[in-house]
Design an enzyme around this catalytic site. Structure first.
Site, mmCIF file in Angstrom:
data_model
loop_
_atom_site.group_PDB
_atom_site.id
_atom_site.type_symbol
_atom_site.label_atom_id
_atom_site.label_comp_id
_atom_site.label_asym_id
_atom_site.label_seq_id
_atom_site.Cartn_x
_atom_site.Cartn_y
_atom_site.Cartn_z
ATOM 1 N N LYS A 67 28.755 -4.147 -42.080
ATOM 2 C CA LYS A 67 27.542 -3.977 -41.285
ATOM 3 C C LYS A 67 27.772 -4.586 -39.919
ATOM 4 O O LYS A 67 28.326 -5.684 -39.801
ATOM 5 C CB LYS A 67 26.392 -4.722 -42.004
ATOM 6 C CG LYS A 67 25.035 -4.493 -41.404
ATOM 7 C CD LYS A 67 24.405 -3.196 -41.858
ATOM 8 C CE LYS A 67 23.189 -2.823 -41.029
ATOM 9 N NZ LYS A 67 23.548 -2.177 -39.731
ATOM 10 N N LYS A 103 32.100 -3.957 -36.866
ATOM 11 C CA LYS A 103 31.641 -3.857 -35.472
ATOM 12 C C LYS A 103 32.306 -2.665 -34.813
ATOM 13 O O LYS A 103 33.390 -2.260 -35.222
ATOM 14 C CB LYS A 103 32.028 -5.135 -34.703
ATOM 15 C CG LYS A 103 31.225 -5.368 -33.436
ATOM 16 C CD LYS A 103 29.800 -5.747 -33.794
ATOM 17 C CE LYS A 103 29.078 -6.487 -32.740
ATOM 18 N NZ LYS A 103 27.995 -7.299 -33.300
ATOM 19 N N THR A 187 15.761 -10.203 -33.770
ATOM 20 C CA THR A 187 16.815 -11.151 -33.367
ATOM 21 C C THR A 187 16.192 -12.312 -32.589
ATOM 22 O O THR A 187 16.477 -13.490 -32.864
ATOM 23 C CB THR A 187 17.878 -10.437 -32.506
ATOM 24 O OG1 THR A 187 18.282 -9.258 -33.189
ATOM 25 C CG2 THR A 187 19.077 -11.323 -32.243
ATOM 26 N N SER A 349 17.806 -5.428 -40.329
ATOM 27 C CA SER A 349 18.600 -4.222 -40.605
ATOM 28 C C SER A 349 18.744 -4.039 -42.110
ATOM 29 O O SER A 349 18.728 -2.912 -42.614
ATOM 30 C CB SER A 349 20.002 -4.332 -39.995
ATOM 31 O OG SER A 349 19.996 -3.940 -38.645
HETATM 32 N N1 GLU Z 1 24.402 -6.190 -33.366
HETATM 33 C C1 GLU Z 1 23.609 -7.116 -34.114
HETATM 34 C C2 GLU Z 1 24.410 -8.362 -34.451
HETATM 35 O O1 GLU Z 1 25.363 -8.688 -33.789
HETATM 36 C C3 GLU Z 1 22.957 -6.480 -35.330
HETATM 37 C C4 GLU Z 1 23.870 -5.956 -36.384
HETATM 38 C C5 GLU Z 1 23.165 -5.146 -37.458
HETATM 39 O O2 GLU Z 1 21.951 -5.129 -37.485
HETATM 40 O O3 GLU Z 1 23.894 -4.548 -38.257
HETATM 41 O O4 GLU Z 1 24.058 -9.105 -35.321
#
Ligand code: GLU
Length: 420
Positions: A67, A103, A187, A349
């Site tokens: 994820k 990522k 976040t 998420s």
């Molecule tokens: N890009 C966000 C992070 O760095 C969210 C990742 C997600 O929700 O999968 O945590």
């Protein structure tokens, strides 16, 4: 292995050593499971063709599907994507989510693209990466310079390739397309819950109202600012890529949001001192410096010398680099690490993924309760390990994550089991 990844892994090694974890389990986390590198041909609006570089890394899937977000930024590289996927592995484990870490990114300046060009990049990314994406293998989300709009294009493209709608193939989607209420603020709001939960460990327990300087006023930064000012804290300075605005009496967050929307920058806010040197915000005198922009802002001992804060909260991923860890310890400035402070995003998420998987909608209250419960519980585990082992907060956060990962890795057998 790239320099960024090997520096990030040193923090894991330090935590593993303190907790005396079995080397063979930690070794499993040493290197990414797979990284796909590809090019995305972008037909620009003027007719020219440009090749963009893109990556998707699945770092480790011991705890579940990988994820993590997809970013559009000129600094994106394979090393950075792998490092961020490593961080997602630690973050999901710390937050107690059934996810591994992944990522992705495209090396492109999103500010230089028209809306239609962005759509082509988003859809091109999914076409190139589709072979490793899937709702039960690797599930992307927004990251730097991507948001609900990009996720809408991506989930649509994925559905066309996969031959059916799979709402849980992407998170951070618009609510109208199977997204979840509360994912966008999660976040920032989660960052404030984490800060409140570790105030005593930061030495900030005595004050009702903290003074906060905030670097970065994008999605995560602005929602953190809203939550903090609603909770009675004073935002004394805010910066973005155009500059900084400060006022010791406090900035009005809603007016800042409006200024940024109308004028493009927080420097369009009327009531305060304005400067075009946004990076100088790290020198602002405050209780808490919140870093919600990009990575590598506090890179070394020289940067640490410039600080006038009592604590740091990492809302961005990796704003404090490992070379600054020791100087920060010496300066008595503890850091609420990214894997805890910004863990609220991936937590919601998870709720969105569950919603897409089950077909049962969550309401805003359920989302808020889940965010609070997960943030409090991860922060509580970090606090306990800090107290038990006398660790700084980042090492304790890695420790909690590693304990969970190593338990799962060793459940398939250890050297002792096989030798016996
Ligand atoms: N890009 C966000 C992070 O760095 C969210 C990742 C997600 O929700 O999968 O945590």
């Amino acid at each position: 292995m790239g320099q960024l990844l090997s520096a990030a892994r040193e923090r894991m090694a330090r935590a593993a050593e303190k907790l005396e974890l079995a080397a063979e389990t930690v070794d499993r986390l040493d290197y990414p499971a797979e990284t796909l590198a590809f090019s995305i041909p972008l037909r620009r609006d003027d007719g020219s063709l440009k090749q963009l570089k893109g990556w998707r890394c699945r770092y480790n899937s011991t705890l579940g599907p990988t994820k993590g977000g997809i970013r559009f930024h000129p600094s994106v590289s394979e090393d950075e994507v792998q490092t961020l996927a490593f961080l997602m592995t630690m973050k999901c484990a710390l937050m107690g989510l059934p996810f591994g870490g992944g990522k992705g990114g495209v090396s492109v300046d999103a500010g230089d693209l028209s809306l239609m060009e962005k759509e082509r990049v988003a859809r091109g990314y999914v076409r190139a990466a589709a072979r490793i994406l899937s709702p039960d293998r690797d599930v992307p989300a927004p990251d730097v310079a991507t948001g609900t709009q990009e996720m809408a294009w991506m989930v649509d493209e994925y559905g066309q390739i996969a031959g059916g709608i799979a709402p849980h193939a992407f998170t951070g989607k618009p609510v109208a397309l199977g997204g979840i209420e509360g994912r966008t603020p999660a976040t920032g709001r989660g960052g404030l819950i984490a800060l409140e939960a570790v105030r005593e460990q930061l030495g900030l327990e005595g004050k009702d109202s903290l003074t906060i300087a905030l670097q970065g006023f994008g999605n995560a930064g602005s929602w953190f600012a809203r939550a903090a000012s609603e909770a009675g804290h004073t935002i004394v300075a805010v910066s973005d890529s155009s500059g900084m605005v400060s006022n010791d009496d406090g900035l009005d967050v809603e007016a800042l949001v409006k200024a940024k929307k109308d004028g493009g920058s927080v420097t369009d806010y009327g009531d305060g001192d304005t400067s075009d040197d946004g990076i100088a915000i790290i020198e602002a005198e405050c209780d808490v410096l919140v870093l919600a922009a990009l990575g590598g802002v506090i890179a070394d001992a020289d940067d640490v010398k410039k600080l006038s804060c009592k604590a740091i909260v990492e809302i961005a991923n990796r704003p404090v680099l490992p070379a600054a860890d020791e100087p920060l310890r010496e300066a008595g400035i503890d850091v609420v690490p990214d894997i805890l402070a910004n863990g609220g995003g991936v937590t919601i998420s998870h709720a969105e993924w569950v919603q897409g998987r089950t077909g049962l909608d969550w309401d805003a209250e359920e989302v808020d309760d889940y965010l609070e419960e997960k943030m409090e519980s991860a922060a509580g585990e970090v606090r306990d390990l800090m107290d038990e082992q006398g660790l700084d907060m980042r090492t304790a956060a890695y420790g909690v994550a590693l304990k969970r990962l190593c338990a799962a890795i060793s459940a398939t057998g250890t050297a002792d089991d096989f030798a016996g």
